[in-house]
Design a protein around this motif. Structure first.
Motif, PDB file in Angstrom:
ATOM      1  N   MET A   1       0.810  -1.212   0.000  1.00  0.00           N
ATOM      2  CA  MET A   1       0.000   0.000   0.000  1.00  0.00           C
ATOM      3  C   MET A   1       0.845   1.263   0.000  1.00  0.00           C
ATOM      4  O   MET A   1       0.362   2.353  -0.253  1.00  0.00           O
ATOM      5  CB  MET A   1      -0.935   0.016   1.195  1.00  0.00           C
ATOM      6  N   ALA A   2       2.132   1.125   0.285  1.00  0.00           N
ATOM      7  CA  ALA A   2       2.985   2.303   0.262  1.00  0.00           C
ATOM      8  C   ALA A   2       3.027   2.902  -1.130  1.00  0.00           C
ATOM      9  O   ALA A   2       3.063   4.101  -1.314  1.00  0.00           O
ATOM     10  CB  ALA A   2       4.400   1.926   0.708  1.00  0.00           C
ATOM     11  N   MET A   3       3.053   2.038  -2.148  1.00  0.00           N
ATOM     12  CA  MET A   3       3.017   2.456  -3.537  1.00  0.00           C
ATOM     13  C   MET A   3       4.046   3.532  -3.831  1.00  0.00           C
ATOM     14  O   MET A   3       3.783   4.506  -4.518  1.00  0.00           O
ATOM     15  CB  MET A   3       1.618   2.920  -3.937  1.00  0.00           C
ATOM     16  N   ASN A   4       5.259   3.353  -3.316  1.00  0.00           N
ATOM     17  CA  ASN A   4       6.337   4.269  -3.622  1.00  0.00           C
ATOM     18  C   ASN A   4       7.095   3.840  -4.876  1.00  0.00           C
ATOM     19  O   ASN A   4       7.881   4.593  -5.418  1.00  0.00           O
ATOM     20  CB  ASN A   4       7.312   4.342  -2.446  1.00  0.00           C
ATOM     21  N   ASN A   5       6.891   2.604  -5.305  1.00  0.00           N
ATOM     22  CA  ASN A   5       7.529   2.104  -6.508  1.00  0.00           C
ATOM     23  C   ASN A   5       6.923   2.772  -7.737  1.00  0.00           C
ATOM     24  O   ASN A   5       5.715   2.782  -7.931  1.00  0.00           O
ATOM     25  CB  ASN A   5       7.330   0.578  -6.589  1.00  0.00           C
ATOM     26  N   ARG A   6       7.770   3.327  -8.585  1.00  0.00           N
ATOM     27  CA  ARG A   6       7.276   4.049  -9.752  1.00  0.00           C
ATOM     28  C   ARG A   6       6.527   3.135 -10.717  1.00  0.00           C
ATOM     29  O   ARG A   6       5.765   3.599 -11.567  1.00  0.00           O
ATOM     30  CB  ARG A   6       8.432   4.722 -10.490  1.00  0.00           C
ATOM     31  N   ASP A   7       6.759   1.813 -10.608  1.00  0.00           N
ATOM     32  CA  ASP A   7       6.081   0.869 -11.492  1.00  0.00           C
ATOM     33  C   ASP A   7       4.722   0.440 -10.959  1.00  0.00           C
ATOM     34  O   ASP A   7       3.988  -0.265 -11.638  1.00  0.00           O
ATOM     35  CB  ASP A   7       6.960  -0.381 -11.694  1.00  0.00           C
ATOM     36  N   ALA A   8       4.387   0.806  -9.721  1.00  0.00           N
ATOM     37  CA  ALA A   8       3.104   0.416  -9.148  1.00  0.00           C
ATOM     38  C   ALA A   8       1.987   1.213  -9.803  1.00  0.00           C
ATOM     39  O   ALA A   8       2.185   2.313 -10.312  1.00  0.00           O
ATOM     40  CB  ALA A   8       3.111   0.637  -7.643  1.00  0.00           C
ATOM     41  N   ARG A   9       0.778   0.656  -9.752  1.00  0.00           N
ATOM     42  CA  ARG A   9      -0.374   1.351 -10.319  1.00  0.00           C
ATOM     43  C   ARG A   9      -1.606   1.014  -9.496  1.00  0.00           C
ATOM     44  O   ARG A   9      -1.634   0.030  -8.754  1.00  0.00           O
ATOM     45  CB  ARG A   9      -0.590   0.967 -11.783  1.00  0.00           C
ATOM     46  N   VAL A  10      -2.621   1.831  -9.658  1.00  0.00           N
ATOM     47  CA  VAL A  10      -3.934   1.546  -9.078  1.00  0.00           C
ATOM     48  C   VAL A  10      -4.736   0.807 -10.136  1.00  0.00           C
ATOM     49  O   VAL A  10      -4.827   1.253 -11.290  1.00  0.00           O
ATOM     50  CB  VAL A  10      -4.651   2.847  -8.674  1.00  0.00           C
ATOM     51  N   LEU A  11      -5.321  -0.311  -9.761  1.00  0.00           N
ATOM     52  CA  LEU A  11      -6.127  -1.109 -10.679  1.00  0.00           C
ATOM     53  C   LEU A  11      -7.581  -1.037 -10.250  1.00  0.00           C
ATOM     54  O   LEU A  11      -7.946  -1.508  -9.171  1.00  0.00           O
ATOM     55  CB  LEU A  11      -5.648  -2.560 -10.688  1.00  0.00           C
ATOM     56  N   ALA A  12      -8.426  -0.437 -11.091  1.00  0.00           N
ATOM     57  CA  ALA A  12      -9.853  -0.295 -10.799  1.00  0.00           C
ATOM     58  C   ALA A  12     -10.634  -1.353 -11.568  1.00  0.00           C
ATOM     59  O   ALA A  12     -10.587  -1.398 -12.802  1.00  0.00           O
ATOM     60  CB  ALA A  12     -10.339   1.097 -11.196  1.00  0.00           C
ATOM     61  N   CYS A  13     -11.346  -2.213 -10.841  1.00  0.00           N
ATOM     62  CA  CYS A  13     -12.134  -3.282 -11.451  1.00  0.00           C
ATOM     63  C   CYS A  13     -13.568  -2.804 -11.624  1.00  0.00           C
ATOM     64  O   CYS A  13     -14.238  -2.481 -10.635  1.00  0.00           O
ATOM     65  CB  CYS A  13     -12.095  -4.530 -10.579  1.00  0.00           C
ATOM     66  N   VAL A  14     -14.035  -2.770 -12.850  1.00  0.00           N
ATOM     67  CA  VAL A  14     -15.361  -2.215 -13.132  1.00  0.00           C
ATOM     68  C   VAL A  14     -16.179  -3.195 -13.955  1.00  0.00           C
ATOM     69  O   VAL A  14     -15.645  -3.978 -14.740  1.00  0.00           O
ATOM     70  CB  VAL A  14     -15.251  -0.863 -13.873  1.00  0.00           C
ATOM     71  N   ASP A  15     -17.485  -3.156 -13.743  1.00  0.00           N
ATOM     72  CA  ASP A  15     -18.403  -3.902 -14.592  1.00  0.00           C
ATOM     73  C   ASP A  15     -19.498  -2.956 -15.042  1.00  0.00           C
ATOM     74  O   ASP A  15     -19.498  -1.767 -14.719  1.00  0.00           O
ATOM     75  CB  ASP A  15     -18.962  -5.132 -13.869  1.00  0.00           C
ATOM     76  N   ARG A  16     -20.440  -3.492 -15.800  1.00  0.00           N
ATOM     77  CA  ARG A  16     -21.484  -2.634 -16.361  1.00  0.00           C
ATOM     78  C   ARG A  16     -22.613  -2.437 -15.355  1.00  0.00           C
ATOM     79  O   ARG A  16     -23.772  -2.731 -15.621  1.00  0.00           O
ATOM     80  CB  ARG A  16     -22.022  -3.251 -17.658  1.00  0.00           C
ATOM     81  N   SER A  17     -22.266  -1.936 -14.196  1.00  0.00           N
ATOM     82  CA  SER A  17     -23.249  -1.642 -13.158  1.00  0.00           C
ATOM     83  C   SER A  17     -23.299  -0.139 -12.938  1.00  0.00           C
ATOM     84  O   SER A  17     -22.398   0.593 -13.365  1.00  0.00           O
ATOM     85  CB  SER A  17     -22.886  -2.351 -11.848  1.00  0.00           C
ATOM     86  N   PRO A  18     -24.324   0.358 -12.240  1.00  0.00           N
ATOM     87  CA  PRO A  18     -24.395   1.798 -11.964  1.00  0.00           C
ATOM     88  C   PRO A  18     -23.278   2.299 -11.063  1.00  0.00           C
ATOM     89  O   PRO A  18     -23.098   3.507 -10.915  1.00  0.00           O
ATOM     90  CB  PRO A  18     -25.767   1.945 -11.267  1.00  0.00           C
ATOM     91  N   PHE A  19     -22.518   1.372 -10.443  1.00  0.00           N
ATOM     92  CA  PHE A  19     -21.503   1.774  -9.476  1.00  0.00           C
ATOM     93  C   PHE A  19     -20.116   1.940 -10.090  1.00  0.00           C
ATOM     94  O   PHE A  19     -19.165   2.278  -9.387  1.00  0.00           O
ATOM     95  CB  PHE A  19     -21.439   0.740  -8.345  1.00  0.00           C
ATOM     96  N   ALA A  20     -19.984   1.715 -11.387  1.00  0.00           N
ATOM     97  CA  ALA A  20     -18.672   1.772 -12.027  1.00  0.00           C
ATOM     98  C   ALA A  20     -18.053   3.163 -11.913  1.00  0.00           C
ATOM     99  O   ALA A  20     -16.849   3.299 -11.679  1.00  0.00           O
ATOM    100  CB  ALA A  20     -18.785   1.364 -13.492  1.00  0.00           C
ATOM    101  N   ALA A  21     -18.850   4.198 -12.062  1.00  0.00           N
ATOM    102  CA  ALA A  21     -18.320   5.564 -11.988  1.00  0.00           C
ATOM    103  C   ALA A  21     -17.777   5.858 -10.585  1.00  0.00           C
ATOM    104  O   ALA A  21     -16.765   6.552 -10.443  1.00  0.00           O
ATOM    105  CB  ALA A  21     -19.398   6.576 -12.365  1.00  0.00           C
TER     106      ALA A  21
END
Length: 287
Positions: A1-21
């Motif tokens: 969770m420190a995410m200090n590595n420049r290669d790290a990224r946030v991955l957002a998992c989305v589906d076709r639901s009203p909550f994707a936004a």
């Protein structure tokens, strides 16, 4: 969770639901605070067959051959439509994240099952973001989506499980039990940027209470420049956490994630899902 590595990224998992936004908005918030790229992942469930007319009356060799050809064509057309619809869907989420100030946003679409995709793609990921509810929960009316537990168990990364409305976190409660998971979480919070500048309340709840462990967590966070308060409270963890969330107007809960068995540590006598239901706010699940 420190995410200090420049290669790290946030991955957002989305589906076709009203909550994707909403998932996208929380992921964009995390990517902005940590300064890492954001990637949207949309997994097309290959188990969902396209609707079609009833073929139960089709008999005979010619009818069977014609039926097979028709089914293949229908499946191919359905797959093409899903891919194109998903491409447009992801493009809209990407533009929304760019407009929110995220500098680098990518998209990925694949067929299969979300948990399997996450297990394969977690390398280089610092944080996974997904909704507590998705398309399946919307159809069934469940308050927790079927993918949540599967996804959390599939990855060895922190997971931000978000609710159905975006509100930028401003007050954090760390449900701390002194376990290895939550100790690692404290150290990761101290090193990282995600929660910098946000007041954090460290709460130990339950029958077994260790002041020295809470003191260590508090001092570790204070030494990192964070604003920290702490408390040790007896009582049922679900009730104590829910009451503290409401009393302190907490909008982000940090807690241990699922293990291979239901979470039953010295402090938490209930499953992670029960604590999620009790809190009713976004939760950062530590690994």
């Amino acid at each position: 969770m420190a995410m200090n590595n420049r290669d790290a990224r946030v991955l957002a998992c989305v589906d076709r639901s009203p909550f994707a936004a909403v998932v996208g908005d929380y992921a964009a918030w995390a990517a902005r605070r940590t300064g890492v790229p954001l990637e949207f992942l949309h997994v097309i469930d290959t188990h969902e067959a396209p609707a079609g007319r009833d073929h139960s009356g089709a008999i005979g060799l010619d009818a069977q051959e014609h039926l097979l050809h028709e089914l293949v064509e229908r499946d191919e057309a359905h797959s093409r439509a899903q891919r194109e619809s998903g491409r447009v869907f992801l493009g809209e989420l990407r533009q929304r994240a760019l407009a929110a100030g995220v500098r680098e946003v990518d998209v990925r679409q694949r067929n299969g099952v979300l948990a399997e995709a996450l297990s394969e793609l977690q390398s280089g990921v610092g944080l996974v973001v997904l909704g507590r509810r998705g398309a399946s929960a919307t159809r069934t009316g469940r308050d927790m989506g079927r993918n949540l537990e599967w996804a959390v168990r599939a990855v060895q990364r922190p997971v931000l499980a978000v609710t159905e409305e975006f509100r930028e976190p401003s007050r954090v409660l760390l449900a701390y039990d002194g376990s290895a998971v939550t100790r690692r979480g404290v150290e990761s919070i101290a090193r990282g940027k995600l929660l910098q500048g946000l007041p954090i309340h460290v709460l130990m709840a339950g029958q077994s209470r260790r002041a020295s462990s809470v003191d260590w967590a508090t001092q570790t966070l204070v030494s990192a420049g964070l604003e920290v308060s702490s408390a040790i409270m007896a009582g049922d963890p679900e009730r104590v956490i829910a009451q503290s969330v409401q009393a302190r107007e907490i909008d982000l809960l940090v807690m241990g994630a699922y293990t291979h068995a239901p979470l039953r540590s010295l402090v938490f006598g209930s499953k992670t899902t029960d604590l999620l239901r009790a809190s009713k706010i976004p939760a950062l699940l530590l690994r």
